[in-house]
Motif scaffolding. Structure first.
Motif, short mmCIF file in Angstrom:
data_model
loop_
_atom_site.label_atom_id
_atom_site.label_comp_id
_atom_site.label_asym_id
_atom_site.label_seq_id
_atom_site.Cartn_x
_atom_site.Cartn_y
_atom_site.Cartn_z
N VAL A 169 36.88 54.00 38.50
CA VAL A 169 36.42 52.88 39.32
C VAL A 169 36.73 51.53 38.68
O VAL A 169 37.25 50.61 39.34
N VAL A 170 36.44 51.39 37.40
CA VAL A 170 36.66 50.10 36.73
C VAL A 170 38.13 49.70 36.82
O VAL A 170 38.47 48.56 37.19
N GLY A 171 39.01 50.63 36.49
CA GLY A 171 40.43 50.32 36.52
C GLY A 171 40.94 49.97 37.90
O GLY A 171 41.76 49.07 38.06
N THR A 172 40.45 50.69 38.92
CA THR A 172 40.89 50.43 40.28
C THR A 172 40.40 49.07 40.77
O THR A 172 41.15 48.30 41.38
N ALA A 173 39.14 48.77 40.50
CA ALA A 173 38.56 47.51 41.00
C ALA A 173 39.15 46.29 40.29
O ALA A 173 39.34 45.24 40.92
N ARG A 174 39.45 46.42 39.03
CA ARG A 174 39.91 45.26 38.26
C ARG A 174 41.42 45.18 38.11
O ARG A 174 41.94 44.28 37.44
N ALA A 175 42.14 46.07 38.75
CA ALA A 175 43.59 46.12 38.59
C ALA A 175 44.27 44.89 39.17
O ALA A 175 43.83 44.32 40.18
N GLY A 176 45.35 44.48 38.53
CA GLY A 176 46.17 43.42 39.09
C GLY A 176 46.86 43.89 40.35
O GLY A 176 47.28 45.06 40.46
N ARG A 177 46.98 43.02 41.32
CA ARG A 177 47.54 43.35 42.64
C ARG A 177 48.89 42.69 42.78
O ARG A 177 49.02 41.47 42.66
N ALA A 178 49.91 43.49 43.08
CA ALA A 178 51.29 42.99 43.05
C ALA A 178 51.54 41.90 44.07
O ALA A 178 52.42 41.06 43.87
#
Length: 539
Positions: A265-274
Motif C-alpha cells: 500500500v505505501v509504495g502504491t500510494a506514494r509512487a511517482g506518476r509518469a
C-alpha cells in the motif's frame, strides 16, 4: 576447577581447532576470530558464531567419560539462526543456516516463508527490492542447476536482510468493523484512497476485503487497477512489486494475504506518476494518447470477444510497438484488441518488444541506460504475469502504458546493436564473457547461436542463472534474469523469439560482470565447513 568439559574441537564460525584456543574463568576463546563460548553449554557470546556442541562428561575415580548423544537441535536451531542472521546482517550465519535447513530436508517454500515473514515485519515502507529478489529466486529454483539452488536462496535471503537493515519495523493496521460493504464498494474505496495517497485508509480497506473473504483474483484485480489508474507508477516497480506479492501468495498460500498484500500500500500510494513527467508530455503528449485509447477499451474488448482464439500476431505486434510514431503504436494495439487478441497475447507482445530493446541495446550507450531498458522489460513481464492471473479491462491500460514506455526508450536502439547470428554455441565459451569486461555482443551471439544450433534451452537457462549467482548481483540483475526466463518459456520451444530474449539476458549479464563475488565465496565457505574441511590449512 576440578571438573572436565568436552566440546567439539572445531570452532563453529570457521572451523579452527578449539584446542588451540584458551580457557579462562569458564570462557573458551577461539584465537582465530576471537569467538567466545560458555564452556559447559557451548553457548556463544559472539553472534557471528554458532554455538559449539558441548557433551555431558562423567568423572569417576579420575577416569573421564564423554557421553556422545544424538544432536537433536537440527532444523529448529537452523531456523533460529537464520532469523538471527537476517537480523544482524551476517551473511555467513544466513548461509550456514540455509544450508543446514536444506540438509535437514526443510522445503524451499518454508525457507522462503521465513524470509517473507522477516521482510514483511521489519520494513515500514513495505514490499521492496529484498522480497522481490527472494520471490524471483524462489520462482527460478526449478530452472537452476541443483548445486545452485541453495545459493539462490541465500542470495534472496541476504537481499531481504540488506533491505530491512537500519529501517523501522512495520506496524500493521486492522480491518474495519463488520460493515457489510460489498467488494465492489471496497474496491472503489481502495482506488480512491490510493488516488489521494491516503495510506492508512487504503490499508484498512484492503484488510477488510481480505477479512471478508474476497477471492485472490478479485484482490489482484483491485490492486492492479489501482496500480494502473496512473501511468507507469514508480518507473514500473509498483506493478512489478504487486505481481511478486501475488506470486508469493501462490507459493506460500492464500492464507497469508493479510500479512503480505498490505505491504504494497505505501509504495502504491506514494509512487511517482509518469504523467507528471515532462518526457511523457512533451514533445508528444503520450498521456493524452493513452487516455483517448482507454476511453474506447470497453468497446474494443467487446468487439474482440467474438474473435478470441483467432488472432495470432504477437510477434508482429511487438515489432509494431518498436515503431517510431506513438500514434501508430497505439493503433496497432487497439486494432489487435478489436481483432480478438487475448490479454495474455497483448502482455506478451509488450514484453517481447521490451526484451528486444535489451537485445538491440548498443554498447555505445551510457552504461547507466541498461537500467532504462531493464525497467521497461521487467515491468512488462510483471504485466504479462498479472494479465494471466487476473485479466481485466482496467489492467489492459497497462499494455498501453508499457508500449509507450518502450516507445520512449527508442533512442537506446539508435543505432541498434546487430542482431546475433548463428555461430558456435559452446556454452563453455560463455564463461569468459562473465570473467572479462566488454564481451557483451559475444555473450549474446553465443547464447543465440547455442539455441539456434539446437542446444538444450534448459542448459542455457541454468548457465545464465549460474552466472548471475556467481556475482554480487544488483537488484536489477535478478529481475532481468527471471523476466527473461519467464518470457522465454512463454514462447514455443525452439522459437526465434525465445532465443532472442535469452540472448538479451546474456548481453545484460555480460555488461555487468565481473564483480567482487563476495557472497558466493561466503556460501562456498559455509559449504566447505559443512563438509568438515579445514579452512585454516594451506591448500
Amino acid at each position: 576447577e576440578g571438573r572436565a568439559f568436552a566440546v567439539d574441537d572445531r570452532c563453529p564460525h570457521l572451523g579452527f581447532p578449539l584446542h588451540r584456543g584458551t580457557v579462562e574463568n569458564g570462557l573458551l576463546t577461539c584465537h582465530w576470530h576471537h569467538a567466545r563460548f560458555e564452556l559447559s553449554s557451548g553457548s556463544t557470546f559472539t553472534p557471528f558464531s554458532d554455538d559449539v556442541r558441548a557433551y555431558p562428561v562423567e568423572l569417576t575415580d579420575g577416569e573421564v567419560t564423554v557421553v556422545v548423544d544424538h544432536d537433536d537441535a537440527g532444523a529448529a536451531y537452523h531456523r533460529q539462526r537464520l532469523v538471527e542472521g537476517l537480523e544482524a546482517g551476517l551473511s555467513l550465519v544466513t548461509a550456514k543456516a540455509t544450508l543446514g535447513l536444506v540438509d535437514d530436508a526443510v522445503s524451499a517454500e518454508e525457507i522462503v516463508g521465513i524470509g517473507v515473514d522477516f521482510g514483511t515485519a521489519y520494513r515500514e515502507a513495505g514490499w521492496g527490492a529484498g522480497l522481490t529478489v527472494l520471490i524471483a529466486m524462489a520462482n527460478m529454483l526449478p530452472y537452476l542447476h541443483p548445486d545452485d539452488r541453495s545459493l539462490a536462496l541465500v542470495h534472496g535471503l541476504s537481499f531481504v536482510s540488506r533491505d530491512t537493515r537500519g529501517r523501522p519495523p512495520r506496524f500493521p493496521l486492522t480491518p474495519l468493523g463488520s460493515v457489510g460493504v460489498s467488494v465492489e464498494r471496497l474496491e472503489a474505496w481502495y482506488r480512491r484512497f490510493i488516488e489521494s495517497r491516503s495510506v492508512a485508509g487504503a490499508e484498512r480497506v484492503l484488510l477488510t476485503a481480505v477479512d471478508a473473504g474476497a477471492p485472490t483474483p478479485r484482490l489482484a484485480a483491485m490492486m492492479t487497477a489501482a496500480a494502473t489508474d496512473h501511468v507507469f507508477l514508480d518507473g514500473g516497480h509498483t506493478l512489478d512489486f504487486t505481481n511478486k506479492a501475488f506470486e508469493a501468495l501462490g507459493l506460500l498460500g492464500q492464507d497469508r494475504a493479510a500479512q503480505i498484500l498490505p505491504t504494497l500500500v505505501v509504495g502504491t500510494a506514494r509512487a511517482g506518476r509518469a504523467e507528471e513527467l515532462a518526457s511523457w508530455r512533451h514533445p508528444r503528449d503520450l498521456v493524452a494518447l493513452i487516455d483517448a485509447a482507454v476511453e474506447d477499451l470497453d468497446g474494443l474488448v467487446a468487439d474482440g470477444e467474438a474473435q478470441l482464439g483467432s488472432w495470432d500476431g504477437v510477434a508482429p505486434l511487438a515489432w509494431a510497438i518498436l515503431g517510431e510514431e506513438p500514434e501508430d503504436v497505439v493503433s496497432a494495439i487497439t486494432t489487435a484488441i478489436a481483432a480478438g487478441a487475448s490479454p495474455e497475447q497483448l502482455g506478451r507482445a509488450v514484453a517481447y518488444a521490451a526484451a528486444l530493446r535489451i537485445t538491440r541495446f548498443h554498447v555505445q550507450n551510457d552504461h547507466g541506460d541498461w537500467d532504462v531498458v531493464h525497467h521497461a522489460f521487467t515491468a512488462a513481464n510483471a504485466l504479462h504475469q498479472a494479465l494471466v492471473r487476473a485479466p481485466t479491462t482496467t489492467l489492459l491500460r497497462g499494455v498501453l502504458h508499457g508500449a509507450m514506455r518502450v516507445y520512449l526508450d527508442r533512442f537506446l536502439n539508435v543505432p541498434a546493436a546487430r542482431s546475433p547470428t548463428t555461430q558456435s554455441g559452446n556454452l563453455g565459451e560463455l564463461a569468459r564473457c562473465w570473467d572479462e569486461q566488454g564481451r557483451i555482443d559475444e555473450a549474446g551471439a553465443l547464447a543465440y547461436g547455442y539455441l539456434r544450433g539446437g542446444g538444450e534451452p534448459s542448459r542455457l537457462v541454468a548457465a545464465l542463472g549460474g552466472a548471475l549467482l556467481a556475482e554480487d548481483a544488483g537488484f536489477h540483475w535478478y529481475q532481468t534474469y527471471e523476466a527473461a526466463v519467464r518470457q522465454h518459456h512463454a514462447w514455443p520451444a525452439g522459437s526465434e523469439e525465445g532465443a532472442l530474449i535469452l540472448a538479451g539476458c546474456a548481453r545484460f549479464l555480460a555488461a555487468h560482470t565481473p564483480t567482487r563475488r563476495e557472497l558466493p565465496q561466503v556460501v562456498g565457505t559455509a559449504s566447505r565447513l559443512r563438509r568438515g574441511e579445514a579452512l585454516y590449512e594451506a591448500t
